[in-house]
Design a protein around this motif. Structure first.
Motif, PDB file in Angstrom:
ATOM      1  N   LEU A 278       0.823  -1.208   0.000  1.00  0.00           N
ATOM      2  CA  LEU A 278       0.000   0.000   0.000  1.00  0.00           C
ATOM      3  C   LEU A 278       0.853   1.252   0.000  1.00  0.00           C
ATOM      4  CD1 LEU A 278      -2.893   1.191   0.378  1.00  0.00           C
ATOM      5  CD2 LEU A 278      -2.487   1.086   2.830  1.00  0.00           C
ATOM      6  N   THR A 279       2.000   1.193   0.715  1.00  0.00           N
ATOM      7  CA  THR A 279       2.837   2.384   0.835  1.00  0.00           C
ATOM      8  C   THR A 279       3.481   2.778  -0.491  1.00  0.00           C
ATOM      9  OG1 THR A 279       4.580   0.898   1.605  1.00  0.00           O
ATOM     10  CG2 THR A 279       3.344   2.092   3.276  1.00  0.00           C
ATOM     11  N   ASP A 280       3.490   1.898  -1.502  1.00  0.00           N
ATOM     12  CA  ASP A 280       4.059   2.223  -2.805  1.00  0.00           C
ATOM     13  C   ASP A 280       3.034   2.817  -3.764  1.00  0.00           C
ATOM     14  OD1 ASP A 280       6.455   1.267  -1.946  1.00  0.00           O
ATOM     15  OD2 ASP A 280       6.261  -0.691  -2.900  1.00  0.00           O
ATOM     16  N   LEU A 281       1.778   2.928  -3.307  1.00  0.00           N
ATOM     17  CA  LEU A 281       0.703   3.369  -4.187  1.00  0.00           C
ATOM     18  C   LEU A 281       0.192   4.745  -3.774  1.00  0.00           C
ATOM     19  CD1 LEU A 281      -1.347   0.047  -4.457  1.00  0.00           C
ATOM     20  CD2 LEU A 281       0.514   0.842  -5.918  1.00  0.00           C
ATOM     21  N   THR A 282      -0.328   5.457  -4.758  1.00  0.00           N
ATOM     22  CA  THR A 282      -0.956   6.755  -4.529  1.00  0.00           C
ATOM     23  C   THR A 282      -2.335   6.744  -5.158  1.00  0.00           C
ATOM     24  OG1 THR A 282       1.137   7.957  -4.498  1.00  0.00           O
ATOM     25  CG2 THR A 282      -0.832   9.237  -5.011  1.00  0.00           C
ATOM     26  N   ALA A 283      -3.313   7.314  -4.450  1.00  0.00           N
ATOM     27  CA  ALA A 283      -4.674   7.375  -4.976  1.00  0.00           C
ATOM     28  C   ALA A 283      -4.854   8.652  -5.796  1.00  0.00           C
ATOM     29  CB  ALA A 283      -5.683   7.338  -3.838  1.00  0.00           C
ATOM     30  N   VAL A 284      -5.360   8.488  -7.004  1.00  0.00           N
ATOM     31  CA  VAL A 284      -5.731   9.622  -7.855  1.00  0.00           C
ATOM     32  C   VAL A 284      -7.259   9.668  -7.889  1.00  0.00           C
ATOM     33  CG1 VAL A 284      -5.649  10.614 -10.169  1.00  0.00           C
ATOM     34  CG2 VAL A 284      -3.648   9.416  -9.252  1.00  0.00           C
TER      35      VAL A 284
ATOM     36  N   ILE B  82      -3.424   6.312 -21.737  1.00  0.00           N
ATOM     37  CA  ILE B  82      -2.300   7.089 -21.207  1.00  0.00           C
ATOM     38  C   ILE B  82      -1.109   6.176 -20.932  1.00  0.00           C
ATOM     39  CG2 ILE B  82      -1.566   8.447 -19.192  1.00  0.00           C
ATOM     40  CD1 ILE B  82      -4.468   9.527 -19.081  1.00  0.00           C
ATOM     41  N   GLY B  83      -1.397   4.896 -20.672  1.00  0.00           N
ATOM     42  CA  GLY B  83      -0.323   3.929 -20.448  1.00  0.00           C
ATOM     43  C   GLY B  83       0.017   3.709 -18.993  1.00  0.00           C
ATOM     44  N   VAL B  84      -0.926   4.012 -18.087  1.00  0.00           N
ATOM     45  CA  VAL B  84      -0.702   3.827 -16.658  1.00  0.00           C
ATOM     46  C   VAL B  84      -1.452   2.581 -16.195  1.00  0.00           C
ATOM     47  CG1 VAL B  84      -1.114   4.785 -14.358  1.00  0.00           C
ATOM     48  CG2 VAL B  84      -0.311   6.273 -16.206  1.00  0.00           C
ATOM     49  N   ASN B  85      -0.796   1.751 -15.372  1.00  0.00           N
ATOM     50  CA  ASN B  85      -1.416   0.540 -14.863  1.00  0.00           C
ATOM     51  C   ASN B  85      -2.145   0.830 -13.561  1.00  0.00           C
ATOM     52  OD1 ASN B  85      -1.882  -2.343 -14.928  1.00  0.00           O
ATOM     53  ND2 ASN B  85      -0.519  -2.463 -13.169  1.00  0.00           N
ATOM     54  N   ILE B  86      -3.421   0.474 -13.479  1.00  0.00           N
ATOM     55  CA  ILE B  86      -4.196   0.647 -12.260  1.00  0.00           C
ATOM     56  C   ILE B  86      -3.971  -0.561 -11.375  1.00  0.00           C
ATOM     57  CG2 ILE B  86      -6.507   0.913 -11.287  1.00  0.00           C
ATOM     58  CD1 ILE B  86      -7.388   2.132 -13.948  1.00  0.00           C
TER      59      ILE B  86
ATOM     60  N   SER C 119       3.683   7.452 -11.114  1.00  0.00           N
ATOM     61  CA  SER C 119       2.760   7.659 -12.230  1.00  0.00           C
ATOM     62  C   SER C 119       1.665   8.666 -11.923  1.00  0.00           C
ATOM     63  CB  SER C 119       2.098   6.317 -12.611  1.00  0.00           C
ATOM     64  OG  SER C 119       3.053   5.345 -12.946  1.00  0.00           O
ATOM     65  N   ALA C 120       1.443   8.933 -10.630  1.00  0.00           N
ATOM     66  CA  ALA C 120       0.282   9.721 -10.226  1.00  0.00           C
ATOM     67  C   ALA C 120       0.264  11.146 -10.787  1.00  0.00           C
ATOM     68  CB  ALA C 120       0.171   9.738  -8.706  1.00  0.00           C
ATOM     69  N   PRO C 121       1.356  11.931 -10.697  1.00  0.00           N
ATOM     70  CA  PRO C 121       1.278  13.321 -11.180  1.00  0.00           C
ATOM     71  C   PRO C 121       0.929  13.428 -12.663  1.00  0.00           C
ATOM     72  CG  PRO C 121       3.222  13.009  -9.795  1.00  0.00           C
ATOM     73  CD  PRO C 121       2.669  11.645 -10.054  1.00  0.00           C
ATOM     74  N   ALA C 122       1.568  12.599 -13.499  1.00  0.00           N
ATOM     75  CA  ALA C 122       1.289  12.658 -14.931  1.00  0.00           C
ATOM     76  C   ALA C 122      -0.131  12.208 -15.218  1.00  0.00           C
ATOM     77  CB  ALA C 122       2.288  11.782 -15.692  1.00  0.00           C
ATOM     78  N   LEU C 123      -0.608  11.179 -14.504  1.00  0.00           N
ATOM     79  CA  LEU C 123      -1.974  10.701 -14.715  1.00  0.00           C
ATOM     80  C   LEU C 123      -2.979  11.789 -14.368  1.00  0.00           C
ATOM     81  CD1 LEU C 123      -3.991   8.443 -15.331  1.00  0.00           C
ATOM     82  CD2 LEU C 123      -3.796   7.719 -12.943  1.00  0.00           C
ATOM     83  N   SER C 124      -2.753  12.482 -13.251  1.00  0.00           N
ATOM     84  CA  SER C 124      -3.665  13.567 -12.858  1.00  0.00           C
ATOM     85  C   SER C 124      -3.714  14.655 -13.926  1.00  0.00           C
ATOM     86  CB  SER C 124      -3.219  14.167 -11.518  1.00  0.00           C
ATOM     87  OG  SER C 124      -3.318  13.225 -10.483  1.00  0.00           O
ATOM     88  N   ARG C 125      -2.532  15.054 -14.421  1.00  0.00           N
ATOM     89  CA  ARG C 125      -2.493  16.128 -15.431  1.00  0.00           C
ATOM     90  C   ARG C 125      -3.207  15.707 -16.711  1.00  0.00           C
ATOM     91  NH1 ARG C 125       2.904  16.398 -13.717  1.00  0.00           N
ATOM     92  NH2 ARG C 125       3.571  15.294 -15.605  1.00  0.00           N
ATOM     93  N   LEU C 126      -2.958  14.496 -17.168  1.00  0.00           N
ATOM     94  CA  LEU C 126      -3.523  14.056 -18.446  1.00  0.00           C
ATOM     95  C   LEU C 126      -5.029  13.818 -18.347  1.00  0.00           C
ATOM     96  CD1 LEU C 126      -0.632  11.675 -19.529  1.00  0.00           C
ATOM     97  CD2 LEU C 126      -1.273  13.851 -20.603  1.00  0.00           C
ATOM     98  N   LEU C 127      -5.501  13.298 -17.227  1.00  0.00           N
ATOM     99  CA  LEU C 127      -6.944  13.130 -17.065  1.00  0.00           C
ATOM    100  C   LEU C 127      -7.641  14.479 -16.963  1.00  0.00           C
ATOM    101  CD1 LEU C 127      -7.246  10.078 -14.621  1.00  0.00           C
ATOM    102  CD2 LEU C 127      -7.836  10.150 -17.049  1.00  0.00           C
ATOM    103  N   ASP C 128      -7.001  15.410 -16.242  1.00  0.00           N
ATOM    104  CA  ASP C 128      -7.567  16.756 -16.132  1.00  0.00           C
ATOM    105  C   ASP C 128      -7.652  17.409 -17.509  1.00  0.00           C
ATOM    106  OD1 ASP C 128      -8.376  19.000 -14.282  1.00  0.00           O
ATOM    107  OD2 ASP C 128      -6.708  19.964 -15.341  1.00  0.00           O
ATOM    108  N   ALA C 129      -6.620  17.211 -18.321  1.00  0.00           N
ATOM    109  CA  ALA C 129      -6.635  17.768 -19.677  1.00  0.00           C
ATOM    110  C   ALA C 129      -7.700  17.100 -20.534  1.00  0.00           C
ATOM    111  CB  ALA C 129      -5.255  17.586 -20.325  1.00  0.00           C
ATOM    112  N   GLY C 130      -8.054  15.853 -20.188  1.00  0.00           N
ATOM    113  CA  GLY C 130      -9.079  15.138 -20.943  1.00  0.00           C
ATOM    114  C   GLY C 130     -10.493  15.423 -20.498  1.00  0.00           C
ATOM    115  N   GLY C 131     -10.659  16.349 -19.551  1.00  0.00           N
ATOM    116  CA  GLY C 131     -12.001  16.752 -19.148  1.00  0.00           C
ATOM    117  C   GLY C 131     -12.524  16.083 -17.888  1.00  0.00           C
ATOM    118  N   TRP C 132     -11.727  15.248 -17.250  1.00  0.00           N
ATOM    119  CA  TRP C 132     -12.158  14.608 -16.014  1.00  0.00           C
ATOM    120  C   TRP C 132     -11.872  15.528 -14.824  1.00  0.00           C
ATOM    121  CZ3 TRP C 132     -14.712  10.033 -16.362  1.00  0.00           C
ATOM    122  CH2 TRP C 132     -14.591   9.311 -17.550  1.00  0.00           C
TER     123      TRP C 132
END
Length: 374
Positions: free
Chosen positions: A289-295, A316-320, A344-357
């Motif tokens: 759990l300590t290696d994971l971040t929640a987006v 985006i190429g990120v593994n959930i 992976s979390a910062p890039a995933l947040s930026r790209l999802l935000d850019a995609g309208g989420w």
């Protein structure tokens, strides 16, 4: 493995049969409940026909107390070359096998560490065991061919084999499965007579900790009976901590400043121990759990919305690694937390935000507002 028999077509037995059938194994089904067996057959889990020759492996998906007698009967009939089971306790079946006069050389205890609060064949899933530990408890009499067949079974079902001593297994599952189920049931029982105003304001946290309380009481009675001493030992430790928590809370409600300070320290210690224990629980094999971040992402309550989100993440190429979903039926949107590797979390947040989420802090803030007014 070319052929297998599954005796018992509940959720676990049917899941094993579906997983094997998916890999081209010829599966034969048997159950004293013919309706359940016919349902599993209709789901594509196997055939109700009797095998015309011994199968490679028979899986006994029956209650722990029946494993010895079912094994002895199946061996006398020449059903299989090797036998295993999927019961959640292991010491009792080993003892029952000796009493039933069965041959221990062709048997190995097994316990896939996966399940569902639902029961019956319709709860079966071919992917139920993927990535989950599959405990094997060979005895000194277990033959090498039997061990190999059980290892192959775990592999075909997508599980990760773990070899353990039967008594050590039972102590472990008392801590991580059986006692938690009973505690969940006791907590849920407090809700049976609760006022509607209390139930109305309950949230996802309560649903999370009481989910497993929906399990079949008959099955769990048998499991707890078969592992009673080990479960009681765990509950003794729970009771000691619960007594400390109650004492601290009573002190916090009093006027003595010194006792209040000591009580606050006691509660802080209990909560921090909870944090530490929770951090040790792996969400995915090899991924603490300590290696994971929640987006966090807000998802509209519309058909296909979750699928679109997962597709977007895949593109985006990120593994959930894991997913948490908080959703009430009376709200137009739910909060989905995607657990991903920290890097992976910062890039995933930026790209999802850019995609309208609606992502991260914005999602958390908006969800909190919706919860307050909903």
């Amino acid at each position: 493995m070319r052929s297998a028999a599954v005796i018992g077509t509940g959720a676990i037995g049917t899941s094993v049969a579906l997983a094997l059938a998916r890999h081209g194994v010829t599966v034969y089904l048997d159950d004293v409940n013919r309706t359940a067996a016919r349902t599993a057959e209709a789901m594509g889990a196997g055939s109700l026909a009797a095998p015309d020759a011994p199968v490679d492996l028979a899986v006994l998906a029956v209650p722990p107390a029946h494993i010895g007698t079912v094994l002895a009967r199946s061996q006398r009939a020449g059903l299989a070359r090797a036998y295993t089971d999927v019961a959640s306790v292991k010491a009792q079946p080993h003892d029952e096998i000796d009493r039933a006069g069965a041959d221990p050389a062709s048997y190995i205890g097994g316990h896939p560490m996966a399940g569902t609060e639902r029961s019956g064949p319709l709860a079966g899933r071919a992917d139920l065991f993927e990535g989950r530990p599959w405990v094997l408890t060979p005895s000194p009499c277990t033959g090498q061919e039997t061990l190999n067949r059980a290892l192959e079974l775990a592999s075909l079902c997508g599980g990760t084999p773990v070899v353990m001593d039967a008594a050590a297994h039972d102590r472990a599952v008392a801590l991580v499965s059986h006692a938690p189920h009973l505690v969940s049931s006791l907590l849920a029982a407090r809700l049976a007579g609760a006022g509607e105003e209390s139930i109305r304001i309950s949230g996802q946290g309560l649903r999370d900790v009481t989910r497993i309380a929906a399990g079949d009481p008959g099955l769990w009675n048998e499991i707890l009976d078969a592992n009673a001493t080990a479960v009681a030992d765990v509950l003794d430790a729970y009771a000691a901590d619960l007594g400390r928590a109650i004492g601290a809370l009573r002190a916090l409600g009093g006027a003595d400043a010194v006792r209040r300070k000591a009580a606050a320290s006691t509660l802080d210690g209990l909560l921090r121990n909870g944090n530490e224990g929770r951090a040790r629980v792996a969400h995915k094999s090899g991924t603490p759990l300590t290696d994971l971040t929640a987006v966090p992402v807000l998802v509209p309550d519309q058909p296909g919305a979750l699928a679109r989100l997962f597709t977007a993440v895949g593109e985006i190429g990120v593994n959930i690694e894991d997913v948490r979903i908080e959703h009430s039926m009376d709200r137009p949107r739910g909060l989905v937390e995607l657990l991903v590797q920290q890097g992976s979390a910062p890039a995933l947040s930026r790209l999802l935000d850019a995609g309208g989420w609606t992502v991260a802090e914005n999602a958390m803030a908006e969800h909190a507002v919706m919860a307050a007014v909903g």
